[in-house]
Design an enzyme around this catalytic site. Structure first.
Site, PDB file in Angstrom:
ATOM      1  N   HIS A 159      65.746  -8.758 -40.653  1.00  0.00           N
ATOM      2  CA  HIS A 159      64.499  -8.951 -40.816  1.00  0.00           C
ATOM      3  C   HIS A 159      64.413 -10.395 -39.464  1.00  0.00           C
ATOM      4  CE1 HIS A 159      65.523  -7.931 -45.353  1.00  0.00           C
ATOM      5  NE2 HIS A 159      65.686  -6.751 -45.123  1.00  0.00           N
TER       6      HIS A 159
HETATM    7  C1  LIG Z   1      69.601  -1.558 -40.841  1.00  0.00           C
HETATM    8  C2  LIG Z   1      68.229  -1.756 -41.227  1.00  0.00           C
HETATM    9  C3  LIG Z   1      68.132  -2.293 -42.935  1.00  0.00           C
HETATM   10  C4  LIG Z   1      66.339  -2.197 -43.272  1.00  0.00           C
HETATM   11  N1  LIG Z   1      66.322  -2.185 -44.333  1.00  0.00           N
HETATM   12  C5  LIG Z   1      65.754  -3.173 -44.833  1.00  0.00           C
HETATM   13  C6  LIG Z   1      64.793  -2.544 -46.362  1.00  0.00           C
HETATM   14  O1  LIG Z   1      65.702  -1.810 -47.290  1.00  0.00           O
HETATM   15  N2  LIG Z   1      63.916  -2.742 -46.224  1.00  0.00           N
HETATM   16  C7  LIG Z   1      63.003  -3.110 -45.744  1.00  0.00           C
HETATM   17  O2  LIG Z   1      61.657  -3.873 -46.611  1.00  0.00           O
HETATM   18  N3  LIG Z   1      63.333  -3.944 -44.776  1.00  0.00           N
HETATM   19  C8  LIG Z   1      64.335  -2.876 -44.899  1.00  0.00           C
HETATM   20  N4  LIG Z   1      64.726  -3.613 -42.715  1.00  0.00           N
HETATM   21  C9  LIG Z   1      63.632  -3.970 -42.307  1.00  0.00           C
HETATM   22  C10 LIG Z   1      62.856  -3.014 -41.489  1.00  0.00           C
HETATM   23  O3  LIG Z   1      62.736  -1.899 -41.304  1.00  0.00           O
HETATM   24  C11 LIG Z   1      61.892  -3.895 -41.212  1.00  0.00           C
HETATM   25  O4  LIG Z   1      61.131  -5.758 -40.949  1.00  0.00           O
HETATM   26  C12 LIG Z   1      60.657  -3.210 -40.392  1.00  0.00           C
HETATM   27  O5  LIG Z   1      60.933  -2.159 -40.479  1.00  0.00           O
HETATM   28  C13 LIG Z   1      59.403  -4.266 -39.008  1.00  0.00           C
HETATM   29  O6  LIG Z   1      59.007  -3.332 -38.674  1.00  0.00           O
HETATM   30  P1  LIG Z   1      57.701  -3.474 -37.187  1.00  0.00           P
HETATM   31  O7  LIG Z   1      56.640  -2.421 -37.343  1.00  0.00           O
HETATM   32  O8  LIG Z   1      57.624  -4.904 -36.997  1.00  0.00           O
HETATM   33  O9  LIG Z   1      58.999  -2.878 -36.376  1.00  0.00           O
HETATM   34  P2  LIG Z   1      59.892  -1.626 -36.049  1.00  0.00           P
HETATM   35  O10 LIG Z   1      59.589  -0.859 -37.322  1.00  0.00           O
HETATM   36  O11 LIG Z   1      61.334  -1.896 -35.778  1.00  0.00           O
HETATM   37  O12 LIG Z   1      59.363  -0.612 -34.975  1.00  0.00           O
HETATM   38  C14 LIG Z   1      59.353  -0.991 -33.781  1.00  0.00           C
HETATM   39  C15 LIG Z   1      58.768   0.188 -33.143  1.00  0.00           C
HETATM   40  O13 LIG Z   1      58.113  -0.592 -31.461  1.00  0.00           O
HETATM   41  C16 LIG Z   1      58.463   0.131 -30.565  1.00  0.00           C
HETATM   42  N5  LIG Z   1      59.318  -0.532 -29.305  1.00  0.00           N
HETATM   43  C17 LIG Z   1      58.656  -1.871 -28.889  1.00  0.00           C
HETATM   44  N6  LIG Z   1      59.130  -1.744 -28.199  1.00  0.00           N
HETATM   45  C18 LIG Z   1      58.079  -0.568 -27.757  1.00  0.00           C
HETATM   46  C19 LIG Z   1      57.365  -0.333 -25.870  1.00  0.00           C
HETATM   47  N7  LIG Z   1      57.555  -1.567 -24.555  1.00  0.00           N
HETATM   48  N8  LIG Z   1      57.475   0.109 -25.421  1.00  0.00           N
HETATM   49  C20 LIG Z   1      57.143   1.440 -26.641  1.00  0.00           C
HETATM   50  N9  LIG Z   1      57.664   1.383 -27.886  1.00  0.00           N
HETATM   51  C21 LIG Z   1      57.776   0.040 -28.013  1.00  0.00           C
HETATM   52  C22 LIG Z   1      60.331   0.212 -31.346  1.00  0.00           C
HETATM   53  O14 LIG Z   1      61.121   1.415 -30.438  1.00  0.00           O
HETATM   54  C23 LIG Z   1      60.182   0.490 -32.296  1.00  0.00           C
HETATM   55  O15 LIG Z   1      59.973   1.944 -32.826  1.00  0.00           O
HETATM   56  C24 LIG Z   1      65.786  -2.597 -42.045  1.00  0.00           C
HETATM   57  C25 LIG Z   1      66.252  -2.886 -41.129  1.00  0.00           C
HETATM   58  C26 LIG Z   1      66.950  -2.224 -40.587  1.00  0.00           C
HETATM   59  C27 LIG Z   1      67.156  -2.195 -38.955  1.00  0.00           C
END
Ligand SMILES: Cc1cc2nc3c(=O)[nH]c(=O)nc-3n(C[C@H](O)[C@H](O)[C@H](O)COP(=O)(O)OP(=O)(O)OC[C@H]3O[C@@H](n4cnc5c(N)ncnc54)[C@H](O)[C@@H]3O)c2cc1C
Ligand code: SF4
Length: 519
Positions: free
Chosen positions: A451
């Site tokens: 997280h």
């Molecule tokens: C193993 C694991 C278990 C988890 N379990 C839970 C759960 O059960 N419940 C829950 O609420 N949360 C959980 N989380 C946390 C939750 O999934 C994340 O907090 C959430 O997905 C983050 O969302 P985000 O949009 O910030 O980033 P992300 O979902 O990580 O998306 C960011 C995306 O941006 C892309 N990206 C980055 N830089 C670039 C770039 N320069 N150019 C193009 N693309 C790029 C990445 O490749 C990625 O696909 C878990 C996370 C993990 C890793």
């Protein structure tokens, strides 16, 4: 210059998905909205804006996989779906290992699916400390919309495995409060592969919920394209510059996307890096600061009975008895044998003997609501996280490990393995208490997290926050941030639903202000 063309070969993605195999030269793409990142923050915006009639392009650095690609080969799945093979570290003493997804669907492809609304007292704090006009009531329509889109529901009882029933047994024996998890799933069968790509499609990650919805409404998704920086005309964001690398041929092509509105949704580690690479800074001085991590630690409880913890849903209950003391939850989480073995301090024959008892293990962990924050620095264009755990969070964690051991012994555990090299096996809760009565060097703590939050914090005051309360970066025109980086403080619960809800709210704001934003 060549343009993207549709994928034609068998096994290719649906209409609107383009990968490195479809881009054969430098490419220029025009659209209304470009969204960088397709995870919890990017995909709801893509679906909402596409549905509202905008021409949406999603650019994702990671590959495009489908449910059929998710196998039981854990190490292959980790290599394919996790950034840097899951081995990313926030530097500090102790260092904290963290994991992020890198694929279409982002971290939602590898998460556990726990779906919780932001607690009211956290929203209260965001209102008071960051000046956000949010509370449970005003966010209710957005929470409800997200819950409908990703099918948030209780687990089917038959999907719950023994490890979670043992955790519940322990909580019942201690008389502690717990909740049954709500998860974004449709009749999950409890195969316990959530963290490696759900092989049945039951988990409603963005890959099988928001992304198909966005595609249905005409959005285009470009996978395998890493965005290097954004483009600007004066203070106005005008698009992004990226590149696609064909790993098979080794050829690299530039991808330029021109748009009226740019959305950064790369997650709390990579969004500040993208902004910094694009030459942006925040007058608040908080860009890349305020990194929250919800540090986690785990123990292994050994039972005489067969636990078969590989059967059953990833997590079914959360013990929330000690929330007010900074312990967000206790939970049981199965780890595959290879990952369990890697995390044990044992070596050689001793490791073999312990792993021989894999069938009897419950891996249980706790999450701490952090009281300090770290930061993300950009070194040679790449982000590096730094986080120094607060002393009082170590004390909280220590208390938590004693309580968690006590609960697992109450559940019937015969031994507990603590995650310290110098710890022998604990045979009772008193052993655990005794172990923690001596100081433990910070460097011995083996912590991890999934997280990461807060590095582009929202707020009403531009001198103390990076974005306004809808996620628009202060002092920049038409640049929206939509991911975990906008949290003003850690949210205590699993963050996915909060991220999706804020993203849905931001999408609503864009639609309401389209006349101004798309002029
Ligand atoms: C193993 C694991 C278990 C988890 N379990 C839970 C759960 O059960 N419940 C829950 O609420 N949360 C959980 N989380 C946390 C939750 O999934 C994340 O907090 C959430 O997905 C983050 O969302 P985000 O949009 O910030 O980033 P992300 O979902 O990580 O998306 C960011 C995306 O941006 C892309 N990206 C980055 N830089 C670039 C770039 N320069 N150019 C193009 N693309 C790029 C990445 O490749 C990625 O696909 C878990 C996370 C993990 C890793
Ligand atoms: S337990 Fe298995 S079926 Fe259920 S969501 Fe996780 S991976 Fe999918």
């Amino acid at each position: 210059m060549a343009v993207a063309r549709s994928a034609l070969h068998e096994g290719a993605g649906p209409t609107g998905v383009f990968t490195r195999h479809d881009i054969h030269g430098d490419t220029v793409i025009d659209c209304d909205v470009v969204i960088v990142g397709s995870g919890a923050g990017g995909s709801p915006i893509a679906a909402e804006l596409a549905e509202a009639g905008f021409d949406v392009v999603v650019v994702e650095e990671g590959p495009y996989y489908q449910t059929r690609d998710f196998t039981a080969d854990t190490s292959a799945m980790v290599r394919q779906l996790y950034r840097d093979g899951g081995a990313t570290i926030a530097i500090g003493n102790p260092p904290i290992m963290f994991q992020e997804g890198r694929a279409v669907g982002g971290s939602t492809v590898i998460n556990g699916g726990m779906s919780w609304r932001t607690p009211d007292d956290i929203l209260d704090r965001w209102r008071k400390e960051a000046g956000l006009d949010v509370d449970g009531k005003s966010l209710d329509p957005y929470f409800s919309r997200v819950e409908k889109r990703i099918h948030v529901a209780p687990n089917d009882p038959e999907a719950i495995g023994n490890e979670n029933l043992l955790l519940k047994r322990g909580a019942d024996k201690m008389g502690w409060k717990y909740v049954s998890n709500l998860r974004n799933q449709v009749h999950c069968i409890g195969s316990n592969r959530c963290a490696f790509g759900c092989p049945t499609g039951a988990k409603q990650s963005a890959l099988v919920s928001y992304i198909p919805r966005a595609l249905h409404y005409g959005a285009r998704v470009y996978a395998d394209v890493k965005v290097d920086r954004m483009t600007f005309h004066g203070k106005r964001a005008t698009g992004v510059l990226g590149r696609v690398v064909n790993t098979e041929s080794g050829k690299s092509h530039r991808v330029v996307v021109r748009a009226q509105l740019v959305v950064a949704a790369c997650g709390a580690i990579h969004t500040p890096a993208l902004l910094a690479r694009s030459g942006l800074s925040s007058r608040s001085g908080r860009l890349g600061k305020n990194l929250g991590l919800h540090p986690n630690i785990k123990i292994i409880a050994l039972f005489d009975e067969d636990v078969t913890s590989w059967k059953g849903v990833h997590q079914a209950f959360q013990v929330r008895e000690f929330v007010e003391q900074g312990l967000g939850c206790f939970a049981a989480v199965n780890l595959p044998p290879s990952v369990t073995a890697m995390s044990l301090p044992h070596k050689g024959r001793a490791l073999g003997e312990i792993m021989d008892r894999y069938n009897n293990m419950v891996v249980a962990g706790l999450l701490v609501e952090d009281t300090t924050s770290g930061n993300v620095k950009i070194i040679n264009g790449r982000p590096q996280a730094f986080y120094q755990l607060a002393d009082r969070d170590i004390v909280t964690m220590q208390k938590g490990l004693v309580l968690l051991s006590e609960m697992m012994f109450a559940a019937g555990a015969k031994k507990i393995l603590l995650p310290f090299h110098h710890a022998s096996e604990m045979l009772s809760a008193d052993d655990t208490r005794r172990f923690f009565s001596k100081p433990i060097p910070a460097s011995s703590w083996e912590l991890f997290t999934v997280h990461m939050m807060g590095t582009c914090a929202m707020g009403s005051d531009r001198t103390t926050s990076v974005t306004d309360e809808f996620g628009f970066m202060h002092d920049v025109d038409r640049l929206l941030i939509s991911d975990a980086s906008v949290f003003p403080t850690p949210c205590r619960v699993n963050p996915m639903e909060t991220i999706m809800t804020l993203a849905t709210r931001s999408a609503g704001y864009v639609i309401d202000n389209a006349g101004r934003l798309f002029s």
